[in-house]
Design a protein around this motif. Structure first.
Motif, PDB file in Angstrom:
ATOM      1  N   LEU A 155       0.832  -1.199   0.000  1.00  0.00           N
ATOM      2  CA  LEU A 155       0.000   0.000   0.000  1.00  0.00           C
ATOM      3  C   LEU A 155       0.870   1.254   0.000  1.00  0.00           C
ATOM      4  CD1 LEU A 155      -3.362   0.443   1.180  1.00  0.00           C
ATOM      5  CD2 LEU A 155      -1.831   2.047   2.294  1.00  0.00           C
ATOM      6  N   ILE A 156       1.931   1.240   0.773  1.00  0.00           N
ATOM      7  CA  ILE A 156       2.840   2.390   0.816  1.00  0.00           C
ATOM      8  C   ILE A 156       3.511   2.581  -0.540  1.00  0.00           C
ATOM      9  CG2 ILE A 156       5.028   3.206   1.800  1.00  0.00           C
ATOM     10  CD1 ILE A 156       3.982   2.043   4.508  1.00  0.00           C
ATOM     11  N   ARG A 157       3.946   1.507  -1.147  1.00  0.00           N
ATOM     12  CA  ARG A 157       4.603   1.605  -2.455  1.00  0.00           C
ATOM     13  C   ARG A 157       3.643   2.066  -3.545  1.00  0.00           C
ATOM     14  NH1 ARG A 157       6.701  -4.026  -3.338  1.00  0.00           N
ATOM     15  NH2 ARG A 157       7.523  -3.188  -5.263  1.00  0.00           N
ATOM     16  N   LYS A 158       2.355   1.752  -3.394  1.00  0.00           N
ATOM     17  CA  LYS A 158       1.359   2.192  -4.376  1.00  0.00           C
ATOM     18  C   LYS A 158       1.027   3.668  -4.223  1.00  0.00           C
ATOM     19  CE  LYS A 158      -0.999  -2.241  -4.742  1.00  0.00           C
ATOM     20  NZ  LYS A 158      -2.211  -2.992  -4.370  1.00  0.00           N
ATOM     21  N   ASN A 159       1.078   4.163  -2.994  1.00  0.00           N
ATOM     22  CA  ASN A 159       0.596   5.519  -2.727  1.00  0.00           C
ATOM     23  C   ASN A 159       1.687   6.575  -2.602  1.00  0.00           C
ATOM     24  OD1 ASN A 159      -2.426   5.334  -2.404  1.00  0.00           O
ATOM     25  ND2 ASN A 159      -1.738   3.657  -1.103  1.00  0.00           N
ATOM     26  N   PHE A 160       2.932   6.176  -2.572  1.00  0.00           N
ATOM     27  CA  PHE A 160       4.023   7.132  -2.441  1.00  0.00           C
ATOM     28  C   PHE A 160       5.068   6.879  -3.511  1.00  0.00           C
ATOM     29  CE2 PHE A 160       2.069   6.786   1.681  1.00  0.00           C
ATOM     30  CZ  PHE A 160       1.917   8.116   2.045  1.00  0.00           C
ATOM     31  N   LYS A 161       5.621   7.969  -4.041  1.00  0.00           N
ATOM     32  CA  LYS A 161       6.610   7.836  -5.107  1.00  0.00           C
ATOM     33  C   LYS A 161       7.942   7.324  -4.599  1.00  0.00           C
ATOM     34  CE  LYS A 161       4.667  11.414  -8.022  1.00  0.00           C
ATOM     35  NZ  LYS A 161       4.874  12.724  -8.618  1.00  0.00           N
ATOM     36  N   ASN A 162       8.321   7.746  -3.395  1.00  0.00           N
ATOM     37  CA  ASN A 162       9.608   7.327  -2.832  1.00  0.00           C
ATOM     38  C   ASN A 162       9.594   7.518  -1.328  1.00  0.00           C
ATOM     39  OD1 ASN A 162      10.253  10.113  -2.353  1.00  0.00           O
ATOM     40  ND2 ASN A 162      10.811  10.260  -4.515  1.00  0.00           N
ATOM     41  N   SER A 163      10.674   7.147  -0.679  1.00  0.00           N
ATOM     42  CA  SER A 163      10.729   7.222   0.786  1.00  0.00           C
ATOM     43  C   SER A 163      10.749   8.666   1.279  1.00  0.00           C
ATOM     44  CB  SER A 163      11.939   6.452   1.310  1.00  0.00           C
ATOM     45  OG  SER A 163      13.121   7.031   0.826  1.00  0.00           O
ATOM     46  N   ASP A 164      11.241   9.594   0.462  1.00  0.00           N
ATOM     47  CA  ASP A 164      11.241  11.007   0.866  1.00  0.00           C
ATOM     48  C   ASP A 164       9.812  11.514   1.039  1.00  0.00           C
ATOM     49  OD1 ASP A 164      14.004  11.090   0.870  1.00  0.00           O
ATOM     50  OD2 ASP A 164      14.132  11.843  -1.188  1.00  0.00           O
ATOM     51  N   ASP A 165       8.904  11.098   0.144  1.00  0.00           N
ATOM     52  CA  ASP A 165       7.494  11.491   0.276  1.00  0.00           C
ATOM     53  C   ASP A 165       6.898  10.935   1.562  1.00  0.00           C
ATOM     54  OD1 ASP A 165       7.675  12.745  -2.145  1.00  0.00           O
ATOM     55  OD2 ASP A 165       6.504  11.262  -3.263  1.00  0.00           O
ATOM     56  N   LEU A 166       7.299   9.753   1.909  1.00  0.00           N
ATOM     57  CA  LEU A 166       6.814   9.115   3.128  1.00  0.00           C
ATOM     58  C   LEU A 166       7.356   9.839   4.366  1.00  0.00           C
ATOM     59  CD1 LEU A 166       5.117   6.690   4.038  1.00  0.00           C
ATOM     60  CD2 LEU A 166       7.188   5.323   3.967  1.00  0.00           C
ATOM     61  N   LYS A 167       8.637  10.203   4.332  1.00  0.00           N
ATOM     62  CA  LYS A 167       9.258  10.901   5.460  1.00  0.00           C
ATOM     63  C   LYS A 167       8.696  12.306   5.646  1.00  0.00           C
ATOM     64  CE  LYS A 167      13.623   8.450   4.921  1.00  0.00           C
ATOM     65  NZ  LYS A 167      15.000   8.541   4.431  1.00  0.00           N
ATOM     66  N   ALA A 168       8.215  12.912   4.563  1.00  0.00           N
ATOM     67  CA  ALA A 168       7.723  14.298   4.610  1.00  0.00           C
ATOM     68  C   ALA A 168       6.263  14.404   5.055  1.00  0.00           C
ATOM     69  CB  ALA A 168       7.893  14.934   3.231  1.00  0.00           C
ATOM     70  N   LEU A 169       5.648  13.304   5.439  1.00  0.00           N
ATOM     71  CA  LEU A 169       4.248  13.346   5.842  1.00  0.00           C
ATOM     72  C   LEU A 169       4.042  14.211   7.078  1.00  0.00           C
ATOM     73  CD1 LEU A 169       2.984   9.658   5.498  1.00  0.00           C
ATOM     74  CD2 LEU A 169       2.312  11.623   4.125  1.00  0.00           C
ATOM     75  N   SER A 170       2.999  15.014   7.043  1.00  0.00           N
ATOM     76  CA  SER A 170       2.605  15.783   8.225  1.00  0.00           C
ATOM     77  C   SER A 170       1.876  14.849   9.180  1.00  0.00           C
ATOM     78  CB  SER A 170       1.672  16.919   7.801  1.00  0.00           C
ATOM     79  OG  SER A 170       0.464  16.370   7.289  1.00  0.00           O
ATOM     80  N   SER A 171       1.527  15.337  10.354  1.00  0.00           N
ATOM     81  CA  SER A 171       0.801  14.483  11.304  1.00  0.00           C
ATOM     82  C   SER A 171      -0.561  14.092  10.743  1.00  0.00           C
ATOM     83  CB  SER A 171       0.658  15.166  12.662  1.00  0.00           C
ATOM     84  OG  SER A 171      -0.039  16.384  12.535  1.00  0.00           O
ATOM     85  N   ASP A 172      -1.199  15.002   9.993  1.00  0.00           N
ATOM     86  CA  ASP A 172      -2.467  14.652   9.340  1.00  0.00           C
ATOM     87  C   ASP A 172      -2.248  13.583   8.275  1.00  0.00           C
ATOM     88  OD1 ASP A 172      -3.947  16.424  10.863  1.00  0.00           O
ATOM     89  OD2 ASP A 172      -3.858  18.043   9.369  1.00  0.00           O
ATOM     90  N   GLY A 173      -1.142  13.701   7.551  1.00  0.00           N
ATOM     91  CA  GLY A 173      -0.812  12.706   6.538  1.00  0.00           C
ATOM     92  C   GLY A 173      -0.556  11.343   7.147  1.00  0.00           C
ATOM     93  N   VAL A 174       0.108  11.311   8.290  1.00  0.00           N
ATOM     94  CA  VAL A 174       0.368  10.057   8.990  1.00  0.00           C
ATOM     95  C   VAL A 174      -0.950   9.432   9.432  1.00  0.00           C
ATOM     96  CG1 VAL A 174       1.379   9.047  11.074  1.00  0.00           C
ATOM     97  CG2 VAL A 174       2.703  10.679   9.723  1.00  0.00           C
ATOM     98  N   ASN A 175      -1.855  10.259   9.958  1.00  0.00           N
ATOM     99  CA  ASN A 175      -3.164   9.740  10.388  1.00  0.00           C
ATOM    100  C   ASN A 175      -3.966   9.205   9.203  1.00  0.00           C
ATOM    101  OD1 ASN A 175      -2.726  10.276  13.097  1.00  0.00           O
ATOM    102  ND2 ASN A 175      -3.557  12.346  12.954  1.00  0.00           N
ATOM    103  N   THR A 176      -3.897   9.884   8.077  1.00  0.00           N
ATOM    104  CA  THR A 176      -4.587   9.408   6.874  1.00  0.00           C
ATOM    105  C   THR A 176      -3.999   8.075   6.424  1.00  0.00           C
ATOM    106  OG1 THR A 176      -5.035  11.676   6.181  1.00  0.00           O
ATOM    107  CG2 THR A 176      -5.173   9.978   4.480  1.00  0.00           C
ATOM    108  N   LEU A 177      -2.669   7.956   6.471  1.00  0.00           N
ATOM    109  CA  LEU A 177      -2.018   6.697   6.102  1.00  0.00           C
ATOM    110  C   LEU A 177      -2.452   5.577   7.037  1.00  0.00           C
ATOM    111  CD1 LEU A 177      -0.039   4.995   4.479  1.00  0.00           C
ATOM    112  CD2 LEU A 177       1.802   5.894   5.932  1.00  0.00           C
ATOM    113  N   LYS A 178      -2.498   5.851   8.345  1.00  0.00           N
ATOM    114  CA  LYS A 178      -2.942   4.840   9.305  1.00  0.00           C
ATOM    115  C   LYS A 178      -4.360   4.372   8.984  1.00  0.00           C
ATOM    116  CE  LYS A 178      -0.200   6.378  13.262  1.00  0.00           C
ATOM    117  NZ  LYS A 178      -0.264   7.003  14.597  1.00  0.00           N
ATOM    118  N   GLU A 179      -5.241   5.315   8.641  1.00  0.00           N
ATOM    119  CA  GLU A 179      -6.619   4.951   8.290  1.00  0.00           C
ATOM    120  C   GLU A 179      -6.651   4.060   7.055  1.00  0.00           C
ATOM    121  OE1 GLU A 179      -8.952   8.529   7.884  1.00  0.00           O
ATOM    122  OE2 GLU A 179      -8.482   9.159   9.936  1.00  0.00           O
ATOM    123  N   LYS A 180      -5.827   4.396   6.060  1.00  0.00           N
ATOM    124  CA  LYS A 180      -5.765   3.572   4.843  1.00  0.00           C
ATOM    125  C   LYS A 180      -5.262   2.167   5.158  1.00  0.00           C
ATOM    126  CE  LYS A 180      -5.132   6.977   1.191  1.00  0.00           C
ATOM    127  NZ  LYS A 180      -4.255   7.456   0.121  1.00  0.00           N
TER     128      LYS A 180
END
Length: 131
Positions: free
Chosen positions: A84-109
């Motif tokens: 799921l992470i590989r499908k929704n993010f282009k690279n690890s930098d995009d994943l590291k740059a997540l805001s707290s809202d982005g992290v919560n959205t990822l957890k929900e997904k």
């Protein structure tokens, strides 16, 4: 004569045990290109090490939460999480740059797409006497 017979028998044996078979080539209409199916699911920009780190972090965390979970259950979750992470993010930098809202959205997904689905597949039943 014996040499020729043994060569023929060996040839028959070798060709009879091989997996060779005739696969006909498709007939093409003149001027039309050969159709090529391509499906890109992942960006391909995560290194093997990064994917392995994602998976291992997931696995260790599940073991910390409940060390008695079946390994197959943990493996299925971590496979799903990494995919799921590989499908929704282009690279690890995009994943590291997540805001707290982005992290919560990822957890929900992750919960919606992986946890609920896999828990239903495993259909955990508590042993008698536990509530």
């Amino acid at each position: 004569m014996k040499v020729i017979i043994s060569l023929i028998i060996t040839l028959i044996f070798v060709t009879g045990c091989s997996n060779f078979r005739y696969i006909p080539e498709p007939e093409l209409e003149k001027g039309k290109p050969i159709p090529v199916l391509t499906t890109t699911v992942y960006s391909g920009n995560f290194s093997t090490e990064q994917i392995r780190d994602l998976w291992m972090t997931c696995s260790v965390r599940f073991n910390q939460v409940d060390p008695y979970l079946p390994l197959q259950f943990i493996h299925r979750h971590c496979d799903c999480y990494a995919d799921l992470i590989r499908k929704n993010f282009k690279n690890s930098d995009d994943l590291k740059a997540l805001s707290s809202d982005g992290v919560n959205t990822l957890k929900e997904k992750l919960v919606t797409n992986c946890n609920l689905k896999i828990q239903q597949e495993f259909n955990f039943q508590k042993p008698s006497g536990q509530t």
